[in-house]
Design an enzyme around this catalytic site. Structure first.
Site, PDB file in Angstrom:
ATOM      1  N   CYS A 196     -23.920 -13.937  -4.728  1.00 50.34           N
ATOM      2  CA  CYS A 196     -23.776 -14.367  -3.338  1.00 50.34           C
ATOM      3  C   CYS A 196     -23.371 -15.829  -3.380  1.00 50.34           C
ATOM      4  CB  CYS A 196     -25.103 -14.225  -2.599  1.00 50.34           C
ATOM      5  SG  CYS A 196     -25.107 -12.918  -1.383  1.00 50.34           S
ATOM      6  N   CYS A 220     -22.092 -10.682  -0.634  1.00 52.37           N
ATOM      7  CA  CYS A 220     -21.611 -11.316   0.592  1.00 52.37           C
ATOM      8  C   CYS A 220     -20.092 -11.371   0.544  1.00 52.37           C
ATOM      9  CB  CYS A 220     -22.224 -12.698   0.789  1.00 52.37           C
ATOM     10  SG  CYS A 220     -21.830 -13.919  -0.455  1.00 52.37           S
ATOM     11  N   CYS A 229     -13.598 -15.762  -9.015  1.00 54.46           N
ATOM     12  CA  CYS A 229     -14.769 -15.705  -9.885  1.00 54.46           C
ATOM     13  C   CYS A 229     -14.418 -16.234 -11.269  1.00 54.46           C
ATOM     14  CB  CYS A 229     -15.252 -14.261 -10.021  1.00 54.46           C
ATOM     15  SG  CYS A 229     -15.948 -13.586  -8.510  1.00 54.46           S
TER      16      CYS A 229
END
Length: 167
Positions: free
Chosen positions: A12, A88, A96
């Site tokens: 998240c 989320c 990422c």
């Protein structure tokens, strides 16, 4: 054949509520078959008290809980993840880090209880609802025969679970 333990990372943005609760749930419900971790792209540095309270009620050792960066899981010496699940929408859309190995990736959108304002009952309801949604999805995850699924099949099943209880 040796039983594999699966490493799962819940992501998240703030790593203060949803991912923390998911980590606690999987570490308890996974009964040693899973090692759950959580992290955030922009960690808040604290665990939300209601997330801690719900996790503690589940029987999770909350002394281990802390808000941390996903960088801890992308560098040298980090455990190799088998599954990475974003909780989320912000984290799902962010760039990422490069993850070691080839983990199965999935997005399980869960409304952010930390974003709910109002009196304590209203906020507590939001946390309880998020916790219940995560619990149902994690129960489905632990029931998957992961050792019998190839990478793509596992990823498809994880995506299916992400739709449970949504909408």
């Amino acid at each position: 054949m040796e039983n594999k333990t699966y490493n799962v990372l819940f992501l998240c943005t703030g790593n203060s509520a949803r991912s923390i609760m998911a980590e606690a749930l999987l570490n308890v419900l996974g009964k040693g078959r899973f090692n759950a971790f959580s992290a955030g792209s922009d960690p808040r540095g604290e665990v939300q008290p209601m997330a801690r309270e719900l996790s503690e009620a589940l029987g999770y050792d909350t002394a281990r809980m802390r808000s941390k960066s996903w960088d801890e899981f992308s560098g040298d010496g980090a455990p190799e993840m088998d599954i990475i699940i974003t909780l989320c929408d912000n984290a799902a859309g962010e760039a990422c880090p490069v993850w070691i190995g080839h983990p199965a990736l999935a997005h399980w959108g869960v409304p952010d209880p930390a974003a709910v304002s109002g009196d304590e009952d209203t906020r507590r309801h939001a946390y309880t609802a998020a916790f219940a949604m995560l619990r149902r999805r994690i129960e489905l995850l632990v029931s998957l025969p992961l050792e019998q699924l190839d990478h793509l099949a596992a990823q498809a099943k994880l995506h299916e679970i992400g739709g449970v209880g949504a909408g």
